[in-house]
Design a protein around this motif. Sequence first.
Motif, PDB file in Angstrom:
ATOM      1  N   PRO A  27       0.807  -1.233   0.000  1.00  0.00           N
ATOM      2  CA  PRO A  27       0.000   0.000   0.000  1.00  0.00           C
ATOM      3  C   PRO A  27       0.831   1.270   0.000  1.00  0.00           C
ATOM      4  O   PRO A  27       0.417   2.289  -0.548  1.00  0.00           O
ATOM      5  N   PHE A  28       2.010   1.239   0.618  1.00  0.00           N
ATOM      6  CA  PHE A  28       2.879   2.416   0.603  1.00  0.00           C
ATOM      7  C   PHE A  28       3.395   2.679  -0.818  1.00  0.00           C
ATOM      8  O   PHE A  28       3.517   3.843  -1.231  1.00  0.00           O
ATOM      9  N   TYR A  29       3.690   1.629  -1.567  1.00  0.00           N
ATOM     10  CA  TYR A  29       4.110   1.809  -2.958  1.00  0.00           C
ATOM     11  C   TYR A  29       2.977   2.387  -3.798  1.00  0.00           C
ATOM     12  O   TYR A  29       3.194   3.275  -4.639  1.00  0.00           O
ATOM     13  N   ARG A  30       1.751   1.897  -3.600  1.00  0.00           N
ATOM     14  CA  ARG A  30       0.619   2.439  -4.368  1.00  0.00           C
ATOM     15  C   ARG A  30       0.398   3.904  -4.036  1.00  0.00           C
ATOM     16  O   ARG A  30       0.148   4.726  -4.940  1.00  0.00           O
ATOM     17  N   ALA A  31       0.491   4.255  -2.752  1.00  0.00           N
ATOM     18  CA  ALA A  31       0.321   5.655  -2.368  1.00  0.00           C
ATOM     19  C   ALA A  31       1.424   6.526  -2.957  1.00  0.00           C
ATOM     20  O   ALA A  31       1.178   7.645  -3.436  1.00  0.00           O
ATOM     21  N   PHE A  32       2.658   6.016  -2.947  1.00  0.00           N
ATOM     22  CA  PHE A  32       3.787   6.758  -3.495  1.00  0.00           C
ATOM     23  C   PHE A  32       3.620   7.000  -4.998  1.00  0.00           C
ATOM     24  O   PHE A  32       3.871   8.106  -5.503  1.00  0.00           O
ATOM     25  N   LEU A  33       3.165   5.975  -5.724  1.00  0.00           N
ATOM     26  CA  LEU A  33       2.975   6.111  -7.169  1.00  0.00           C
ATOM     27  C   LEU A  33       1.867   7.108  -7.495  1.00  0.00           C
ATOM     28  O   LEU A  33       1.984   7.917  -8.423  1.00  0.00           O
ATOM     29  N   LEU A  34       0.773   7.072  -6.724  1.00  0.00           N
ATOM     30  CA  LEU A  34      -0.307   8.034  -6.948  1.00  0.00           C
ATOM     31  C   LEU A  34       0.140   9.454  -6.639  1.00  0.00           C
ATOM     32  O   LEU A  34      -0.222  10.406  -7.340  1.00  0.00           O
ATOM     33  N   LEU A  35       0.933   9.597  -5.591  1.00  0.00           N
ATOM     34  CA  LEU A  35       1.460  10.920  -5.263  1.00  0.00           C
ATOM     35  C   LEU A  35       2.387  11.419  -6.364  1.00  0.00           C
ATOM     36  O   LEU A  35       2.324  12.597  -6.754  1.00  0.00           O
ATOM     37  N   LEU A  36       3.229  10.535  -6.893  1.00  0.00           N
ATOM     38  CA  LEU A  36       4.129  10.910  -7.974  1.00  0.00           C
ATOM     39  C   LEU A  36       3.349  11.289  -9.229  1.00  0.00           C
ATOM     40  O   LEU A  36       3.656  12.289  -9.901  1.00  0.00           O
ATOM     41  N   LEU A  37       2.308  10.520  -9.526  1.00  0.00           N
ATOM     42  CA  LEU A  37       1.476  10.817 -10.693  1.00  0.00           C
ATOM     43  C   LEU A  37       0.791  12.168 -10.537  1.00  0.00           C
ATOM     44  O   LEU A  37       0.727  12.969 -11.481  1.00  0.00           O
ATOM     45  N   GLY A  38       0.269  12.440  -9.328  1.00  0.00           N
ATOM     46  CA  GLY A  38      -0.373  13.734  -9.086  1.00  0.00           C
ATOM     47  C   GLY A  38       0.594  14.886  -9.253  1.00  0.00           C
ATOM     48  O   GLY A  38       0.246  15.935  -9.800  1.00  0.00           O
ATOM     49  N   GLY A  39       1.846  14.712  -8.798  1.00  0.00           N
ATOM     50  CA  GLY A  39       2.840  15.766  -8.948  1.00  0.00           C
ATOM     51  C   GLY A  39       3.184  16.023 -10.403  1.00  0.00           C
ATOM     52  O   GLY A  39       3.331  17.180 -10.827  1.00  0.00           O
ATOM     53  N   VAL A  40       3.305  14.946 -11.200  1.00  0.00           N
ATOM     54  CA  VAL A  40       3.634  15.098 -12.622  1.00  0.00           C
ATOM     55  C   VAL A  40       2.501  15.796 -13.356  1.00  0.00           C
ATOM     56  O   VAL A  40       2.720  16.746 -14.126  1.00  0.00           O
ATOM     57  N   VAL A  41       1.251  15.360 -13.116  1.00  0.00           N
ATOM     58  CA  VAL A  41       0.104  15.971 -13.785  1.00  0.00           C
ATOM     59  C   VAL A  41      -0.054  17.427 -13.370  1.00  0.00           C
ATOM     60  O   VAL A  41      -0.284  18.320 -14.207  1.00  0.00           O
ATOM     61  N   GLY A  42       0.065  17.697 -12.062  1.00  0.00           N
ATOM     62  CA  GLY A  42      -0.064  19.071 -11.590  1.00  0.00           C
ATOM     63  C   GLY A  42       1.027  19.976 -12.129  1.00  0.00           C
ATOM     64  O   GLY A  42       0.766  21.119 -12.521  1.00  0.00           O
ATOM     65  N   GLY A  43       2.258  19.467 -12.165  1.00  0.00           N
ATOM     66  CA  GLY A  43       3.358  20.268 -12.714  1.00  0.00           C
ATOM     67  C   GLY A  43       3.165  20.568 -14.183  1.00  0.00           C
ATOM     68  O   GLY A  43       3.426  21.695 -14.637  1.00  0.00           O
ATOM     69  N   ALA A  44       2.705  19.575 -14.953  1.00  0.00           N
ATOM     70  CA  ALA A  44       2.467  19.790 -16.379  1.00  0.00           C
ATOM     71  C   ALA A  44       1.358  20.806 -16.600  1.00  0.00           C
ATOM     72  O   ALA A  44       1.446  21.669 -17.488  1.00  0.00           O
ATOM     73  N   LEU A  45       0.288  20.723 -15.785  1.00  0.00           N
ATOM     74  CA  LEU A  45      -0.819  21.672 -15.919  1.00  0.00           C
ATOM     75  C   LEU A  45      -0.355  23.086 -15.593  1.00  0.00           C
ATOM     76  O   LEU A  45      -0.701  24.045 -16.300  1.00  0.00           O
ATOM     77  N   SER A  46       0.433  23.221 -14.531  1.00  0.00           N
ATOM     78  CA  SER A  46       0.941  24.539 -14.163  1.00  0.00           C
ATOM     79  C   SER A  46       1.837  25.109 -15.256  1.00  0.00           C
ATOM     80  O   SER A  46       1.749  26.307 -15.596  1.00  0.00           O
ATOM     81  N   TYR A  47       2.664  24.273 -15.839  1.00  0.00           N
ATOM     82  CA  TYR A  47       3.571  24.721 -16.899  1.00  0.00           C
ATOM     83  C   TYR A  47       2.782  25.165 -18.136  1.00  0.00           C
ATOM     84  O   TYR A  47       3.087  26.201 -18.749  1.00  0.00           O
TER      85      TYR A  47
END
Length: 458
Positions: free
Chosen positions: A315-335
């Motif tokens: 579950p920690f790996y799944r949470a980490f991957l979702l957090l990483l995905l959210g950061g990538v999507v949010g960063g791309a949207l901001s850019y």
Amino acid sequence: MTEAAYAVVFDGELVEGFEHEQVKASLAEMFGLGAERLEQFFSHPRVVVKRGLSHADATRYQDALRRIGAVVTVEPPREAAPAAVPAPSPAYGDGPWQPGADAAPAAGDPAAPAFRDGAPVPPGVAAGTAAEPAPRVLPFAFAGEGFEYFRIWIVNVLLSILTLGIYSPWAKVRTQRYFYGSTSLDGSSFEYLARPMQILKGRIIAFVFFAIYAVAGRFEPLLGMAMMLVLILATPWIVVRSLAFRNHHSAWRGVRFGFAGTVPGAAKALLLWPLAGVLSLGLLMPLAMQRQQRFVIENARYGTSAFGFGIGAGPFYRAFLLLLLGGVVGGALSYALGFLFAPLSIIVMVLVYLGLIAWANVALVNLAIGNSVLGGHRFVARYEFGSYLRLLLGNSVGIVLTLGLFYPWAKVRSARYAAEHIDFVAEDELDGFVAAQRDAVSATGGEVADLFNVDLGL
């Protein structure tokens, strides 16, 4: 009418805004239900969740179930009322839950199943033996108020400034006692037992070390770096002493908490596993987080009873991957928005940052606390991203707009949110825990941890 004669009844109604599957999952976690018994729970038109309660206990059940989306009613005893089908419970054994007749069988009918307190006795249990008690869902409660804590906080700040920080140990004790005393479980408040002079001694030692480090770093950079290395290597000892001091001076119903972690164990969890995470380019970092949480939780004690942590790294790996995905999507949207309107990009970056913090905190609390057990009892954590994000945004905006004066209200709101979203599911009577007498714990480790912002407390 006897006081302990109320029943909590579920008829399938859900709180508006809650999804059916979400409520089913929460009920399954709260009562430990399998898929078959969970379906039977929802398919029957009337299910008794718990009977034989006082009105106050029944109301607490009602509030706890409503917070996870299930609408239940509190019913007083009725004359010759037919017995409703009881809710599935770990007390009914491991076999499938079978809905019975609408009324309890007549006394002396050998063909009828045995009933005890309106509930079917599991097969193989003799009629004269006592059935295991059904789990009790005990929600935490927080009774503090923002303005009430503001008066404590503003006095603490002013006196700490006027005394050049000497009053800060007394300020800490006042704050801790207020929040401990405002937090209760099963009608009993928590206690903070540390004394200001214990904390003052630790802070003097911590201040001397910090002063030496600051002076050495300014005039002898190599000596400053050496002292920083010493501090890093001392982190396991600092954390162990900090947790031991805090737990030893925390109590509930007169029983102290404790911490049995060792420095070698802390070194492995806090230094070696994070180092492995860095060297593996982040691949082992979720595993390192799981190991850290397990170290803190499994070494905690309540009296002589140890806490347990029943979750692996998946579950920690799944949470980490979702957090990483959210950061990538949010960063791309901001850019992307930056090309349209530069200030909009900054706003989106701030919102994404707060969103990631909120999501990370929600995931960590639900994973860590929601998978903790204590002497056969267990915790249920129901932090939600939407409500927690609103809490975080409201606190941040309030503190910024008031130049920090909203801080007491923000702290109270956070404590109330935690209490409202964490329950303790007791499998039997809690008075069976016996206080463990432990040696006095020095405050030094805890205060060094406070000064250098080293805090891994549960």
